[in-house]
Design a protein around this motif. Structure first.
Motif, PDB file in Angstrom:
ATOM      1  N   GLN B  87      46.945 -71.319  47.647  1.00  0.00           N
ATOM      2  CA  GLN B  87      46.386 -70.912  48.936  1.00  0.00           C
ATOM      3  C   GLN B  87      46.412 -69.393  49.053  1.00  0.00           C
ATOM      4  O   GLN B  87      45.452 -68.777  49.488  1.00  0.00           O
ATOM      5  CB  GLN B  87      47.208 -71.538  50.058  1.00  0.00           C
ATOM      6  N   ASP B 173      44.091 -75.724  46.790  1.00  0.00           N
ATOM      7  CA  ASP B 173      44.703 -75.485  48.091  1.00  0.00           C
ATOM      8  C   ASP B 173      43.842 -74.493  48.871  1.00  0.00           C
ATOM      9  O   ASP B 173      43.877 -73.294  48.598  1.00  0.00           O
ATOM     10  CB  ASP B 173      46.122 -74.936  47.896  1.00  0.00           C
ATOM     11  N   GLU B 174      43.069 -74.999  49.800  1.00  0.00           N
ATOM     12  CA  GLU B 174      42.164 -74.189  50.622  1.00  0.00           C
ATOM     13  C   GLU B 174      41.344 -73.211  49.781  1.00  0.00           C
ATOM     14  O   GLU B 174      41.414 -71.997  49.988  1.00  0.00           O
ATOM     15  CB  GLU B 174      42.959 -73.432  51.701  1.00  0.00           C
TER      16      GLU B 174
HETATM   17 MG   LIG Z   1      49.097 -74.315  53.152  1.00  0.00          MG
END
Ligand SMILES: [Mg+2]
Ligand SMILES: Nc1ncnc2c1ncn2[C@@H]1O[C@H](COP(=O)(O)OP(=O)(O)OP(=O)(O)O)[C@@H](O)[C@H]1O
Lengths: 425, 251
Positions: B87, B173-174
């Motif tokens: 992320q 992650d994102e």
């Molecule tokens: Mg997170």
């Protein structure tokens, strides 16, 4: 980079003819420069490329020295390992010790890593005098170079060429290493070891191997020192030498491959020259380090790159005025500092203080071939005037430099770095 | 075939007093694209850390295929065919973009200890790196220092590095956080394309992306998976609306 290649060829040529033009006493200084250069280059594999700052690298240099001396004594330069090949034993010693120490030290990163290397080196330093089998106690061990391959290695010139051969070969190997897959990974290790793990690399093993390789080349440097001096004692493990290689490397510049070589060669040269002239060499060394760290963190090599980029862009002629004023600035300011330090050092030295007689003016001191009276105003105004003049020229130099940089897309240190290590495709 | 390739069985994780993951249950089927959504601080990233070996669960089991991987090192898990992105951008900032990707590509060629041959001579690595550069649309930036890329370009690089090792299971992650609309669309298509025939677990806040990309969705709230289902089932789920989607409408 054609220019770089030409410069390197010229340098190599100069090194080859050096013993012919140097007086015999200086050849030994040249040998020490070569050894220091290799040591710094080996250290930089770990520090600059691998991002692991070791504070105990003298240990592997020392182990290389002792290993080589033991091999000299055991083999008499005969059999499989004639004298010229003895640094291989230094390499082996350095590598094995590097593997062991590296295995522990690389369990941690950053400051903890540095502290472990420091502790291990100090451990060796304090144990060594007691292990007389290995390190010959306080007196150390000594040996003799045996003749081999039709050479007797009796004089400094032959040792010089032997050292030169090993140093050039080792530095070339270290450079070639940076181009291999493992060498590229070493850079990634410095940049982000955490990410490497998630790309599937065994980071600890990689760190240990880089550590051991660096220690191996430090061991070669130590071996060459053993061949040159034909003796060694436990003082080799002193913290001072570990610190020195750190200073040399950073002064030269850690982000350029040949930076540490430059730094170590210059510092050893000045160290040799200055040890006859001044008692304050350590002070100058420290001062230089602080100045480099504050004003040019990319070191002397960074400075060279900066200027050569300007030369490439603007041509020699345009750069000369700025270079000239920069040189004058550096000259004046160093003169001012040296003047001040040397005057103070002389005035406060015990020898001088013993000469003083109460109620009598202080006798003159000699400096730069002249007599200076501590009571005279000029003696103290001199460094101030020099410094002031230096600062004035500095202003001019700054303006000229900024004009050179004008209309240039910002070339910060980051851009510099990407040019050095980026993909040259 | 829809056997689970990744399973979390009653996974717990505490940081001291803080009980962050509370008995998470999750099944990633072979070949599916599966989103994990949930409010901020629900523990989505922590879940990824647990799966990828950055953290070890306090209790519970994580199975990759048949193998229990909890407690394995990150590189071991990567060798088993699981690759993840972060992320918070996690790249090699001082190296060129090309070098970043090449290092990621190199691994599956098993040459990490090769020190006798110039890297230029590995033409296959070079070709794959160039292909990857093109895929993440960074071919114009290949000589640029990764630290100098814009944020969204760094995100693209992050995705590229994650895909480089030809993984069976991909955790993102994102990946699109901070990207523009056009870049998000492109990244969406890229992810769709490269996850063909692989299994994807993705954390993403952009609901359009989640609903258009994923076959199934799990909702994580306070460290527990409160619902798993197809996008339509999730949209209809009352508890999810209360816990998560509702909150979004308020915001
Ligand atoms: Mg997170
Ligand atoms: N190492 C740690 N020590 C203590 N608490 C932690 C640690 N890591 C995460 N947490 C806590 O765990 C909770 C979940 O964090 P996590 O990053 O997994 O959330 P997230 O679902 O990814 O949120 P976001 O949507 O903001 O990314 C947070 O409250 C965070 O403060």
């Amino acid at each position: 980079m054609k220019l770089t290649k030409i410069l390197l060829a010229v340098l190599l040529l100069a090194l080859l003819v050096l013993p012919a033009i140097l007086p015999a006493a200086m050849v030994n200084a040249a040998i020490q420069m070569l050894i220091a250069a290799l040591f710094a280059c080996a250290f930089n594999l770990l520090c600059g490329q691998g991002g692991m700052l070791s504070f105990g690298h003298a240990a592997y240099f020392g182990v290389g020295s002792f290993a080589t001396l033991h091999a000299m004594n055991a083999l008499n330069g005969e059999g499989l390992l004639p004298t010229p090949l003895l640094p291989l034993i230094g390499a082996l010693g350095g590598f094995i010790c590097g593997l062991c120490a590296g295995w522990f030290a690389t369990k941690r990163a950053g400051v903890y890593f540095s502290m472990i290397t420091l502790a291990l080196a100090e451990l060796l330093h304090s144990l060594a005098p007691h292990l007389s089998m290995l390190f010959g106690g306080e007196a150390g061990i000594s040996s003799m170079r045996s003749p081999a391959w039709g050479l007797d290695f009796g004089d400094a010139t032959q040792v010089y060429y032997l050292t030169l051969g090993w140093v050039v070969l080792s530095i070339a190997l270290l450079y070639a290493f940076t181009l291999t897959p493992m060498g590229r990974l070493t850079f990634a290790l410095r940049e982000n070891g955490h990410r490497l793990q998630f790309l599937g690399y065994n980071v600890h093993r990689l760190r240990v191997l880089v550590f051991a390789l660096s220690a191996m080349f430090a061991g070669i440097a130590g071996g060459l020192q053993a061949l040159n001096l034909e003796s060694a004692n436990y003082v080799l493990f002193d913290m001072r030498f570990s610190a020195e290689v750190v200073l040399n490397t950073y002064i030269g510049g850690v982000n350029v491959f040949l930076g540490p070589v430059l730094g170590a060669a210059l510092m050893t040269f000045f160290g040799n020259a200055a040890s006859d002239l001044t008692q304050s060499w350590l002070l100058y060394q420290g001062l230089l380090f602080v100045l480099v760290m504050m004003f040019m963190p990319s070191g002397l090599a960074g400075l060279v790159l900066c200027w050569s980029a300007q030369i490439r862009r603007r041509g020699w002629l345009a750069v000369i005025p700025a270079a000239l004023s920069a040189l004058i600035t550096a000259g004046l300011l160093s003169l001012a500092v040296v003047f001040a330090i040397e005057t103070l050092q002389r005035v406060f030295s015990q020898d001088y203080q013993a000469l003083l007689i109460a109620d009598q003016p202080w006798p003159a001191i000699s400096l730069f071939g002249r007599e200076w009276l501590p009571g005279a105003l000029l003696t103290w105004a001199m460094p101030l005037l020099l410094g002031l003049a230096g600062l004035l020229v500095l202003k001019l130099a700054r303006r000229q430099w900024l004009r050179l940089l004008d209309d240039e897309p910002a070339a910060g240190p980051v851009a510099l770095r990407s040019r050095v290590e980026g993909e040259q495709s | 075939m829809s056997r689970a390739i990744l399973q979390l069985r009653d996974v717990h994780k505490s940081f001291g007093e803080a009980h962050i993951i509370r008995g998470a249950q999750l099944e990633l089927h072979t070949g599916e694209r599966h989103a994990v959504i949930g409010p901020n601080g629900a523990g989505k990233s922590t879940l990824f850390h647990l799966i990828s070996g950055q953290l070890q669960p306090s209790s519970g089991q994580i199975l990759l295929g048949e193998e229990a991987i909890q407690g394995y090192s990150p590189q071991h898990i990567n060798h088993l065919g699981l690759s993840r992105s972060f992320q918070i951008t996690n790249i090699f900032p001082g190296l060129s973009v090309f070098e970043n990707l090449r290092i990621a590509v190199m691994r599956k060629h098993g040459m990490q200890y090769h020190f006798w041959r110039s890297i230029q001579r590995y033409s296959e690595v070079r070709a794959q790196t160039e292909q990857l550069l093109e895929q993440v649309r960074l071919q114009d930036k290949q000589t640029v220092c990764a630290a100098e890329l814009s944020y969204s370009e760094q995100r693209a690089l992050e995705i590229g590095m994650t895909l480089a090792c030809d993984p069976r299971v991909i955790l993102l992650d994102e990946p699109m956080a901070g990207m523009s609309h056009e870049e998000t669309d492109y990244a969406l298509n890229l992810i769709r394309e490269v996850t063909q025939g692989r299994s994807l677990l993705i954390v993403e806040h952009d609901m359009d992306v989640v609903f258009s990309l994923c076959d199934r969705i799990s909702v994580l709230v306070y460290g527990e998976v409160i619902a798993t289902g197809t996008p339509d089932q999730i949209r209809a789920d009352r508890r999810v609306q209360e816990a998560y989607l509702g909150e979004e409408q308020c915001a």
